[in-house]
Design a protein around this motif. Structure first.
Motif, mmCIF file in Angstrom:
data_model
loop_
_atom_site.group_PDB
_atom_site.id
_atom_site.type_symbol
_atom_site.label_atom_id
_atom_site.label_comp_id
_atom_site.label_asym_id
_atom_site.label_seq_id
_atom_site.Cartn_x
_atom_site.Cartn_y
_atom_site.Cartn_z
ATOM 1 N N TRP A 36 0.864 -1.180 0.000
ATOM 2 C CA TRP A 36 0.000 0.000 0.000
ATOM 3 C C TRP A 36 0.901 1.231 0.000
ATOM 4 N N PHE A 37 0.582 2.153 -0.860
ATOM 5 C CA PHE A 37 1.311 3.415 -0.962
ATOM 6 C C PHE A 37 0.300 4.556 -0.857
ATOM 7 N N ARG A 38 0.787 5.732 -0.560
ATOM 8 C CA ARG A 38 -0.092 6.899 -0.550
ATOM 9 C C ARG A 38 0.649 8.095 -1.135
ATOM 10 N N GLN A 39 -0.157 9.019 -1.632
ATOM 11 C CA GLN A 39 0.412 10.222 -2.222
ATOM 12 C C GLN A 39 -0.452 11.411 -1.876
ATOM 13 N N ALA A 40 0.155 12.381 -1.191
ATOM 14 C CA ALA A 40 -0.520 13.629 -0.875
ATOM 15 C C ALA A 40 -0.158 14.656 -1.945
ATOM 16 N N PRO A 41 -0.994 15.667 -2.137
ATOM 17 C CA PRO A 41 -0.708 16.683 -3.158
ATOM 18 C C PRO A 41 0.672 17.302 -2.975
ATOM 19 N N GLY A 42 1.456 17.323 -4.050
ATOM 20 C CA GLY A 42 2.778 17.914 -4.006
ATOM 21 C C GLY A 42 3.857 17.019 -3.441
#
Length: 127
Positions: A36-42
């Motif tokens: 599982w990965f996550r990406q926040a804006p910027g």
């Protein structure tokens, strides 16, 4: 080839819980370590949690240890991410990914190691 479908995201308040699911379409999904990965804006996409092919090993980012739990049900070709005690900094798009590893206990943390990706599900935690 593996197709992955993420689900379970939503808007919650800090301290609440969510459970993400990742359904794989291939019957050989148990041949893959899952992450599982996550990406926040910027921000760059970051590793959150991973589970080995056999489910005997798991690995977590320091920021989620003790709060998130990754699991898999190979009979259902599904991987889960239970997220408890959510914080605003957990906000982002969460992706599951599959890594075709040779060794059963391997869990890699680099996004570039994973061959297949879900479409992502948004998690928003309000303060």
């Amino acid at each position: 080839q593996v197709q992955l479908v993420d689900s379970g995201g939503g808007l919650v308040q800090a301290g609440e819980s969510l459970r993400l699911s990742c359904a794989a379409t291939a019957r050989t999904a148990s041949s893959y370590a899952m992450g599982w990965f996550r990406q926040a804006p910027g921000n760059k996409r970051e590793f959150v949690a991973g589970i080995s092919r056999t489910a005997l090993s798991t690995r977590y980012a320091d920021s989620v240890k003790g709060r998130f739990t990754v699991s898999r049900d190979n009979a259902k070709n599904t991987v889960y991410l239970q997220m408890d005690s959510l914080k605003p900094e957990d906000t982002g798009v969460y992706y599951c990914a599959a890594d075709e590893v040779l060794l059963g206990g391997t869990i890699r943390t680099a996004a570039s190691s994973y061959e297949y990706w879900g479409q992502g599900t948004q998690v928003t935690v309000s303060s």
